[in-house]
Each structure stands twice: as structure tokens, then as C-alpha cells.
Motif scaffolding. Structure first.
Motif, PDB file in Angstrom:
ATOM      1  N   PRO A 187      37.700  40.821  38.392  1.00 46.36           N
ATOM      2  CA  PRO A 187      36.278  40.328  38.307  1.00 46.36           C
ATOM      3  C   PRO A 187      35.800  39.579  39.760  1.00 46.36           C
ATOM      4  O   PRO A 187      36.589  39.086  40.539  1.00 46.36           O
ATOM      5  N   MET A 188      34.411  40.272  40.172  1.00 43.31           N
ATOM      6  CA  MET A 188      34.084  39.837  41.330  1.00 43.31           C
ATOM      7  C   MET A 188      33.850  38.407  41.521  1.00 43.31           C
ATOM      8  O   MET A 188      33.246  37.869  40.476  1.00 43.31           O
ATOM      9  N   PRO A 189      34.172  37.436  42.323  1.00 46.46           N
ATOM     10  CA  PRO A 189      34.005  36.196  42.562  1.00 46.46           C
ATOM     11  C   PRO A 189      32.400  35.833  42.548  1.00 46.46           C
ATOM     12  O   PRO A 189      31.619  36.502  43.151  1.00 46.46           O
ATOM     13  N   LEU A 190      32.098  34.776  41.871  1.00 47.05           N
ATOM     14  CA  LEU A 190      30.575  34.701  41.837  1.00 47.05           C
ATOM     15  C   LEU A 190      29.882  34.384  43.020  1.00 47.05           C
ATOM     16  O   LEU A 190      28.703  34.761  43.324  1.00 47.05           O
ATOM     17  N   ALA A 191      30.417  33.730  44.052  1.00 43.58           N
ATOM     18  CA  ALA A 191      29.931  33.471  45.300  1.00 43.58           C
ATOM     19  C   ALA A 191      29.639  35.022  45.968  1.00 43.58           C
ATOM     20  O   ALA A 191      28.444  35.167  46.557  1.00 43.58           O
ATOM     21  N   LEU A 192      30.493  35.751  45.911  1.00 38.03           N
ATOM     22  CA  LEU A 192      30.540  37.325  46.529  1.00 38.03           C
ATOM     23  C   LEU A 192      29.235  37.951  45.687  1.00 38.03           C
ATOM     24  O   LEU A 192      28.421  38.857  46.526  1.00 38.03           O
ATOM     25  N   GLN A 193      29.473  37.871  44.493  1.00 38.74           N
ATOM     26  CA  GLN A 193      28.167  38.396  43.569  1.00 38.74           C
ATOM     27  C   GLN A 193      26.823  38.063  43.917  1.00 38.74           C
ATOM     28  O   GLN A 193      25.925  38.546  44.041  1.00 38.74           O
ATOM     29  N   GLY A 194      26.769  36.750  44.175  1.00 41.22           N
ATOM     30  CA  GLY A 194      25.542  35.997  44.657  1.00 41.22           C
ATOM     31  C   GLY A 194      25.193  36.746  45.986  1.00 41.22           C
ATOM     32  O   GLY A 194      24.027  37.004  46.114  1.00 41.22           O
ATOM     33  N   ALA A 195      25.990  36.992  46.921  1.00 48.22           N
ATOM     34  CA  ALA A 195      25.865  37.545  48.217  1.00 48.22           C
ATOM     35  C   ALA A 195      25.387  39.008  47.925  1.00 48.22           C
ATOM     36  O   ALA A 195      24.468  39.245  48.691  1.00 48.22           O
ATOM     37  N   PHE A 196      26.185  39.671  46.787  1.00 49.02           N
ATOM     38  CA  PHE A 196      25.535  40.933  46.755  1.00 49.02           C
ATOM     39  C   PHE A 196      24.245  41.252  46.325  1.00 49.02           C
ATOM     40  O   PHE A 196      23.330  41.943  46.722  1.00 49.02           O
ATOM     41  N   GLU A 197      23.920  40.317  45.234  1.00 54.17           N
ATOM     42  CA  GLU A 197      22.543  40.435  44.743  1.00 54.17           C
ATOM     43  C   GLU A 197      21.459  39.970  45.726  1.00 54.17           C
ATOM     44  O   GLU A 197      20.379  40.825  45.594  1.00 54.17           O
ATOM     45  N   ILE A 198      21.777  38.985  46.443  1.00 55.72           N
ATOM     46  CA  ILE A 198      20.649  38.671  47.488  1.00 55.72           C
ATOM     47  C   ILE A 198      20.755  39.735  48.790  1.00 55.72           C
ATOM     48  O   ILE A 198      19.555  40.027  49.189  1.00 55.72           O
ATOM     49  N   LEU A 199      21.549  40.429  48.928  1.00 53.53           N
ATOM     50  CA  LEU A 199      21.702  41.227  49.920  1.00 53.53           C
ATOM     51  C   LEU A 199      20.856  42.443  49.429  1.00 53.53           C
ATOM     52  O   LEU A 199      19.802  43.236  50.377  1.00 53.53           O
ATOM     53  N   GLN A 200      20.729  42.875  48.311  1.00 57.45           N
ATOM     54  CA  GLN A 200      20.028  44.020  47.625  1.00 57.45           C
ATOM     55  C   GLN A 200      18.569  43.694  47.630  1.00 57.45           C
ATOM     56  O   GLN A 200      17.619  44.448  48.162  1.00 57.45           O
TER      57      GLN A 200
END
Length: 425
Positions: A13-26
Motif C-alpha cells: 500500500p502507498m504510504p499516506l504521506a506519499l499519496q498526499g504528495a501524489f494527489e497534490i501534485l496532480q
């Protein structure tokens, strides 16, 4: 070992901090595209004198930063004029990153448990700060520059607001969002503290509602003014002759300033007035305007003076009536109950509590007015246009008085129109 192999087979599973970074990058990529693509279209149509494509991309990045409220220093304003700061933010453009961050906040909350949400939000905010820092560094050129510290920190305000609102919308309640059962907490405190807190909260809501109603009235007034001056607006477009793409870009720019115009209209109907340049004042009581830029939207400005302009001062009072009506409907005037137990005359206790409600609601509205006027103010760093926006303190004081008076009126007359037996009793 078997558990590790199962993890590898099914995917980590993607770490939540990394997922937050990915969502904001989009969000940043999509938002930047909205700012940059129209500029690229105008560039290839020959609408810019600048021949460097890199400079156009840098200008798009500067526009993205400025939509977040980051000041832009223009390095050359013309012969003998030196440099200046552009601080007037087109609030309509600021809604774009806010909406994208709202979307990111919802997606982060959807992927998080209550006690883990902070990880995704922290990763998103840190990424947003780094992207702002990079944009501030890369977008500085011979025409304009940005303070990289401001570019890193200021956009985080819009990102934080959007992420929290989006996460709250997905969670459905603040209790699920922060992991605190607010209902149990309220039951644990004393009744007197609970009543006092309820009174304060609803006063704040009433003041906010009165201010929002006044902003809505100002928005209707702006729409009516543009509609009645549409011929003048069209004539300015024809005189400028910007071409199809230029007209499209000019229209987008003006749409970005529509929320600013609404706040200016609010200051106008309040009597506080606003400035469109050093030495200029537009209000219901006085109109003094110097030379203005050739923008079609400027053709809808009120011109001249009328002996009936003072009637516009009554519009914020109407907004205050809405606030007073709301406060009666929620039935949380515990201050009136407190006065009723200490003052034997019902009319006197009602009068004193209503005056207090009027003063408190007016003060709350005045504070919201200061914030709104501040957001709609700034400088364009061009000639006289270094002072643009509402007169902060005069507008706040006028709205506090008008909304306060309207709140008292609304609270006192609302029972005459109510059919709820509880309210009638």
C-alpha cells in the motif's frame, strides 16, 4: 517470510504521506495547465511581443503563484519609473487552486483512517511548499521576480484551506475528521459553559451570515451594473481590438477580478467606498475618479452622483435582518434568558439583550469585512494604480453598524412572520 511474499504479490500500500504528495501534485499540474495553455495559445497567435517561449512559461508560473497571493516584483515599469510590486490578487483565479486542493483533500480523507489523516495532509502541504519554492526560483527573469520564501509559504494558506475543507466534506463531520466525539465532549462540560459557547457560536454564524448576505447583494448589484452598461463594455472591447484569442484572454482576466469587484461594490453600498488609484474615491456619498486602464469591466463603474444614492446604504441593513432572523430561528439567545432572570421587566430585558446581540453581530461582521476588503485590495504597480480596493476601516465600521442595526430589526420583527408555536410563545 510468507507474509512478505504475500505483500509483494498483492502490492504494497502507498504510504499516506506519499499519496498526499501524489494527489497534490496532480492538482498543481492541472491548475498550472489552466493558467499556461491560454498563454501558449496567445503566444503562437502572435499576441505577445516577447519572442522567448521560456519567458511565456515563466509568466504562467508567476500567474499561478500570484493567484495564491504571492507578490510579484516588476523590475522595469518604463523609463524613469524603476520597479514596483503587484499585490492585487484576482480572487476569481484564486478559486482554481482552492478547488483543486479541495478535491485532493477529499481523496486523501477517503484513503485515510481518522488517526492517520494528518500524514496525508502533511505530505500534501510539504509537497505544495516545495513546488511553490521551485516555481519561485524558476519563474524569476529579467521582467519580474518572486521571493522564493514567499513562494514557498504563502500558497500553503490556500492549500491548507482547500485540503481541510475537502477532508471535512468527505469525513462528514469534524468528529470523524479529528477523532474527537464532540457530542460527548459537550455533554461533559457544565450547562452554563455549554449555553455560553452556543450563544457565542451562533453570534459568529449570524455575523458571517449577515456578511455573506451583504456580499450576495453586492454581487447582484455588480451583475445589474454590467447588464445596464453592456453597450459601453462592448464599445471598449471594439476600441481595444484584441482579436479572438486576445478577447478570450482579456475576458478570463476580467472574470478573475469579478470577486474583487463584488467586494468593491460592497464597500460602495456600505458608504465606506473604494479606491481605483491614488486620490480616487467611489462611494454612495462621493465619487472622485482619475484616469483608469482601458478594461471593459471599468465601463460598468458608477458615474456621477445622485440624490438617491443614499438608499443603497439600506441594502446592508437588509442583510442584517437576515442575520437577526436566523438568530431567532436557532433559539439560542441564552443572554436574553440570563437578563430575564435578573431584570423584572420583560421589555427592558429584551431590549438590553437585543442591543448586545446587535453589537456582537456587528463586530463579527466588521472582522469578516476587514478580511474580505484586505483580500480585494492591492497594487498594480502602474502609475496611480498603487492603491486599489476598499477603504478597510471605514467599510468595516459602516458594515458593522448597518448589519448590527439590521440584526436588531430582524430579531424583533421575525416573530410577527413566524408560524412556529414555540417561537410565537
Amino acid at each position: 517470510m510468507k507474509a512478505v511474499m504475500l505483500r509483494l504479490r498483492n502490492g504494497w500500500p502507498m504510504p499516506l504521506a506519499l499519496q498526499g504528495a501524489f494527489e497534490i501534485l496532480q492538482s498543481v499540474v492541472f491548475c498550472l495547465a489552466i493558467f499556461v495553455v491560454p498563454l501558449i495559445a496567445v503566444y503562437f497567435s502572435g499576441g505577445f511581443l516577447e519572442e522567448s517561449f521560456n519567458v511565456i512559461l515563466q509568466f504562467g508560473g508567476q500567474l499561478w503563484l500570484h493567484a495564491h497571493g504571492v507578490p510579484i516584483e516588476v523590475l522595469s515599469l518604463g523609463e524613469g519609473q524603476g520597479s514596483g510590486w503587484i499585490t492585487l490578487v484576482p480572487l476569481g483565479l484564486s478559486l482554481l487552486p482552492l478547488m483543486f486542493c479541495w478535491r485532493a483533500g477529499r481523496r486523501i480523507a477517503r484513503a485515510s483512517y481518522t488517526d492517520q489523516l494528518w500524514q496525508g495532509l502533511a505530505g500534501a502541504l510539504l509537497t505544495y511548499a516545495l513546488l511553490g519554492l521551485a516555481a519561485g526560483y524558476l519563474c524569476t527573469n529579467q521582467y519580474a521576480r518572486v521571493n522564493v520564501v514567499a513562494a514557498a509559504l504563502i500558497p500553503m494558506a490556500i492549500a491548507c484551506v482547500g485540503l481541510i475543507i475537502g477532508a471535512r466534506r468527505e469525513a462528514g463531520s469534524w468528529g470523524r475528521l479529528i477523532g474527537v466525539d464532540t457530542a460527548s465532549y459537550l455533554q461533559s462540560i457544565s450547562p452554563h459553559r455549554r449555553w455560553a459557547g452556543s450563544y457565542v457560536w451562533h453570534v459568529i454564524v449570524a455575523g458571517f451570515l449577515g456578511y455573506v448576505a451583504a456580499v450576495g447583494i453586492a454581487g447582484v448589484l455588480v451583475s445589474v451594473s454590467v447588464g445596464t452598461h453592456w453597450a459601453d463594455v462592448a464599445n471598449v472591447y471594439q476600441d481595444l481590438r484584441p482579436g479572438p484569442l486576445g478577447s478570450f484572454a482579456l475576458t478570463l482576466l476580467q472574470l478573475g477580478f469579478i470577486p474583487n469587484a463584488v467586494f468593491w461594490a460592497l464597500s460602495w453600498i456600505s458608504g465606506g467606498g473604494f479606491s481605483l488609484g491614488v486620490g480616487s474615491t467611489l462611494s454612495t456619498l462621493e465619487t472622485t475618479v482619475g484616469p483608469l486602464p482601458s478594461l471593459p469591466l471599468m465601463a460598468a463603474l458608477p458615474s456621477g452622483s445622485s440624490s438617491y444614492n443614499w438608499l443603497f446604504l439600506l441594502l446592508p441593513v437588509v442583510a442584517g435582518i437576515v442575520a437577526g432572523w436566523y438568530f431567532l430561528r436557532v433559539g439560542e439567545n441564552h443572554l436574553e434568558d440570563w437578563f430575564a432572570r435578573r431584570i423584572p421587566y420583560a421589555a427592558l430585558s429584551l431590549g438590553v439583550s437585543t442591543v448586545c446581540l446587535s453589537v456582537f453581530t456587528g463586530l463579527v461582521t466588521g472582522l469578516f469585512s476587514l478580511l474580505g476588503s484586505l483580500l480585494a485590495s492591492g497594487s498594480l504597480a502602474i502609475g496611480r494604480l498603487t492603491e486599489i480596493g476598499p477603504h478597510l476601516w471605514i467599510t468595516a465600521g459602516a458594515l458593522a453598524l448597518q448589519i448590527g442595526v439590521g440584526t436588531a430589526i430582524g430579531y424583533l420583527i421575525a416573530p410577527l412572520f413566524e408560524t412556529d408555536p414555540v417561537l410565537e410563545g
